[in-house]
Design a protein around this motif. Structure first.
Motif, PDB file in Angstrom:
ATOM      1  N   MET A   1    -126.795 -22.397-118.035  1.00  0.00           N
ATOM      2  CA  MET A   1    -125.508 -22.177-117.385  1.00  0.00           C
ATOM      3  C   MET A   1    -124.853 -23.505-117.050  1.00  0.00           C
ATOM      4  O   MET A   1    -125.480 -24.382-116.456  1.00  0.00           O
ATOM      5  N   VAL A   2    -123.608 -23.658-117.465  1.00  0.00           N
ATOM      6  CA  VAL A   2    -122.883 -24.911-117.263  1.00  0.00           C
ATOM      7  C   VAL A   2    -121.552 -24.604-116.591  1.00  0.00           C
ATOM      8  O   VAL A   2    -120.819 -23.711-117.026  1.00  0.00           O
ATOM      9  N   LEU A   3    -121.267 -25.335-115.525  1.00  0.00           N
ATOM     10  CA  LEU A   3    -119.980 -25.213-114.849  1.00  0.00           C
ATOM     11  C   LEU A   3    -119.166 -26.447-115.204  1.00  0.00           C
ATOM     12  O   LEU A   3    -119.489 -27.558-114.791  1.00  0.00           O
ATOM     13  N   GLY A   4    -118.124 -26.255-116.014  1.00  0.00           N
ATOM     14  CA  GLY A   4    -117.305 -27.369-116.472  1.00  0.00           C
ATOM     15  C   GLY A   4    -116.533 -28.018-115.342  1.00  0.00           C
ATOM     16  O   GLY A   4    -116.288 -27.404-114.296  1.00  0.00           O
ATOM     17  N   PRO A   5    -116.133 -29.281-115.543  1.00  0.00           N
ATOM     18  CA  PRO A   5    -115.429 -30.008-114.478  1.00  0.00           C
ATOM     19  C   PRO A   5    -114.072 -29.414-114.132  1.00  0.00           C
ATOM     20  O   PRO A   5    -113.566 -29.631-113.028  1.00  0.00           O
ATOM     21  N   ASP A   6    -113.476 -28.654-115.048  1.00  0.00           N
ATOM     22  CA  ASP A   6    -112.154 -28.079-114.809  1.00  0.00           C
ATOM     23  C   ASP A   6    -112.215 -26.631-114.336  1.00  0.00           C
ATOM     24  O   ASP A   6    -111.175 -25.998-114.132  1.00  0.00           O
ATOM     25  N   VAL A   7    -113.428 -26.106-114.178  1.00  0.00           N
ATOM     26  CA  VAL A   7    -113.593 -24.715-113.754  1.00  0.00           C
ATOM     27  C   VAL A   7    -113.735 -24.666-112.241  1.00  0.00           C
ATOM     28  O   VAL A   7    -114.590 -25.362-111.678  1.00  0.00           O
ATOM     29  N   PRO A   8    -112.926 -23.869-111.567  1.00  0.00           N
ATOM     30  CA  PRO A   8    -113.053 -23.783-110.105  1.00  0.00           C
ATOM     31  C   PRO A   8    -114.436 -23.275-109.708  1.00  0.00           C
ATOM     32  O   PRO A   8    -114.981 -22.370-110.334  1.00  0.00           O
ATOM     33  N   ALA A   9    -114.995 -23.886-108.692  1.00  0.00           N
ATOM     34  CA  ALA A   9    -116.293 -23.428-108.196  1.00  0.00           C
ATOM     35  C   ALA A   9    -116.140 -22.040-107.584  1.00  0.00           C
ATOM     36  O   ALA A   9    -115.125 -21.744-106.952  1.00  0.00           O
ATOM     37  N   PRO A  10    -117.124 -21.177-107.773  1.00  0.00           N
ATOM     38  CA  PRO A  10    -117.025 -19.834-107.190  1.00  0.00           C
ATOM     39  C   PRO A  10    -117.024 -19.900-105.674  1.00  0.00           C
ATOM     40  O   PRO A  10    -117.568 -20.831-105.071  1.00  0.00           O
ATOM     41  N   ALA A  11    -116.410 -18.901-105.072  1.00  0.00           N
ATOM     42  CA  ALA A  11    -116.368 -18.843-103.615  1.00  0.00           C
ATOM     43  C   ALA A  11    -117.775 -18.661-103.061  1.00  0.00           C
ATOM     44  O   ALA A  11    -118.569 -17.899-103.587  1.00  0.00           O
ATOM     45  N   VAL A  12    -118.080 -19.392-102.026  1.00  0.00           N
ATOM     46  CA  VAL A  12    -119.398 -19.324-101.394  1.00  0.00           C
ATOM     47  C   VAL A  12    -119.263 -18.621-100.055  1.00  0.00           C
ATOM     48  O   VAL A  12    -118.419 -19.000 -99.233  1.00  0.00           O
ATOM     49  N   PRO A  13    -120.041 -17.580 -99.813  1.00  0.00           N
ATOM     50  CA  PRO A  13    -119.954 -16.881 -98.528  1.00  0.00           C
ATOM     51  C   PRO A  13    -120.248 -17.811 -97.363  1.00  0.00           C
ATOM     52  O   PRO A  13    -121.009 -18.762 -97.485  1.00  0.00           O
ATOM     53  N   GLU A  14    -119.643 -17.540 -96.253  1.00  0.00           N
ATOM     54  CA  GLU A  14    -119.924 -18.314 -95.060  1.00  0.00           C
ATOM     55  C   GLU A  14    -121.381 -18.121 -94.638  1.00  0.00           C
ATOM     56  O   GLU A  14    -121.912 -17.012 -94.710  1.00  0.00           O
ATOM     57  N   PRO A  15    -122.055 -19.189 -94.216  1.00  0.00           N
ATOM     58  CA  PRO A  15    -123.445 -19.042 -93.771  1.00  0.00           C
ATOM     59  C   PRO A  15    -123.540 -18.117 -92.563  1.00  0.00           C
ATOM     60  O   PRO A  15    -122.582 -17.945 -91.804  1.00  0.00           O
ATOM     61  N   ALA A  16    -124.699 -17.542 -92.411  1.00  0.00           N
ATOM     62  CA  ALA A  16    -124.938 -16.686 -91.246  1.00  0.00           C
ATOM     63  C   ALA A  16    -124.871 -17.522 -89.980  1.00  0.00           C
ATOM     64  O   ALA A  16    -125.012 -18.746 -90.004  1.00  0.00           O
ATOM     65  N   ASP A  17    -124.635 -16.852 -88.877  1.00  0.00           N
ATOM     66  CA  ASP A  17    -124.592 -17.544 -87.587  1.00  0.00           C
ATOM     67  C   ASP A  17    -125.882 -18.333 -87.359  1.00  0.00           C
ATOM     68  O   ASP A  17    -126.988 -17.812 -87.566  1.00  0.00           O
ATOM     69  N   GLY A  18    -125.714 -19.578 -86.961  1.00  0.00           N
ATOM     70  CA  GLY A  18    -126.870 -20.416 -86.688  1.00  0.00           C
ATOM     71  C   GLY A  18    -127.393 -21.179 -87.877  1.00  0.00           C
ATOM     72  O   GLY A  18    -128.315 -21.984 -87.741  1.00  0.00           O
ATOM     73  N   VAL A  19    -126.797 -20.940 -89.073  1.00  0.00           N
ATOM     74  CA  VAL A  19    -127.240 -21.628 -90.286  1.00  0.00           C
ATOM     75  C   VAL A  19    -126.195 -22.668 -90.672  1.00  0.00           C
ATOM     76  O   VAL A  19    -125.005 -22.373 -90.733  1.00  0.00           O
ATOM     77  N   VAL A  20    -126.644 -23.882 -90.926  1.00  0.00           N
ATOM     78  CA  VAL A  20    -125.760 -24.980 -91.315  1.00  0.00           C
ATOM     79  C   VAL A  20    -126.204 -25.501 -92.677  1.00  0.00           C
ATOM     80  O   VAL A  20    -127.390 -25.784 -92.877  1.00  0.00           O
ATOM     81  N   VAL A  21    -125.260 -25.602 -93.610  1.00  0.00           N
ATOM     82  CA  VAL A  21    -125.556 -26.147 -94.935  1.00  0.00           C
ATOM     83  C   VAL A  21    -125.115 -27.605 -94.962  1.00  0.00           C
ATOM     84  O   VAL A  21    -123.963 -27.917 -94.675  1.00  0.00           O
ATOM     85  N   ARG A  22    -126.027 -28.510 -95.292  1.00  0.00           N
ATOM     86  CA  ARG A  22    -125.688 -29.931 -95.260  1.00  0.00           C
ATOM     87  C   ARG A  22    -126.601 -30.733 -96.183  1.00  0.00           C
ATOM     88  O   ARG A  22    -127.652 -30.250 -96.625  1.00  0.00           O
TER      89      ARG A  22
END
Length: 227
Positions: A111-132
């Motif tokens: 699976m390849v995501l090209g540089p010109d392809v918009p990234a898919p929407a990512v759901p908001e993390p659950a309460d208390g979860v931080v993505v970093r």
């Protein structure tokens, strides 16, 4: 080939060539390479996932079951998995050689995501979860590195049966094996980027990207894992 233009084919060839450059370049920062003609054996130096055999970059000749078996003998001498990885479109003859040597082939989509392809929407993390992004001195780095071992221990893409207790056991079991120290060095050198979903100071999902400079071009790839 209906509906495929020469431009499409050229773009596809360029993409496959870039992937081959990446697959060849990334392991070299943490492995030594032994040359077996049409095949290259990457041997991990230090702690971490064992590497594999790949088609030699730029090889245009044939590959045989005898070539495969020569490498397998060396893998057994080193007590490492007899693992081969390749892109079917780039090395179409390798499958027959591997199967003739007696190994089973498992196909996986590329699976390849090209540089010109918009990234898919990512759901908001659950309460208390931080993505970093996880830095070299981040206290969650050990769990961010350990969680893939649980994720890959069970087949499929769904959630596994392991929980925080099992994750803690893996972290403790890997303490002192050098894996965290090695990751710190790679992060500081700009070779590895680790990201995690963190809850209560523990990574409950982790992924990494490995960078390699190839022919003056910066190429990045990621192997995300879920836990």
């Amino acid at each position: 080939m209906l509906g495929v233009t020469s431009v499409d084919l050229a773009d596809r060839r360029e993409l496959l060539d870039r992937l081959e450059q990446y697959y060849d370049a990334v392991p070299r920062s943490g492995a030594r390479v032994e040359d077996f003609g049409p095949l290259s054996l990457f041997i991990r130096e230090g702690q971490g996932w064992p590497f594999y055999v790949r088609p030699t970059l730029g090889w245009s000749g044939s590959v045989s079951a005898a070539d495969v078996n020569r490498v397998r003998v060396r893998q057994r001498e080193l007590d490492i998995p007899e693992s081969f990885e390749w892109v079917a479109e780039t090395a179409p003859a390798l499958r027959a050689a591997v199967e003739q040597a007696g190994l089973a082939v498992h196909e996986h989509p590329l699976m390849v995501l090209g540089p010109d392809v918009p990234a898919p929407a990512v759901p908001e993390p659950a309460d208390g979860v931080v993505v970093r992004t996880v830095g070299p001195d981040d206290l969650v780095l050990p769990s961010a590195l350990a969680v893939p071992h649980l994720a890959f221990a069970e087949p499929g893409t769904g959630g596994g049966a392991a929980g925080l207790a099992e994750l803690g056991e893996v972290v403790r079991g890997r303490a002192g094996d050098g894996s965290v120290k090695r990751a710190v060095a790679r992060i500081l050198a700009g070779l590895t980027c680790v990201a995690a979903a963190v809850e209560d100071n523990t990574a409950v999902l982790g992924g990494c990207a490995e960078d390699a400079s190839t022919s003056g071009r910066r190429i990045a790839g990621a192997r995300p894992v879920a836990w």
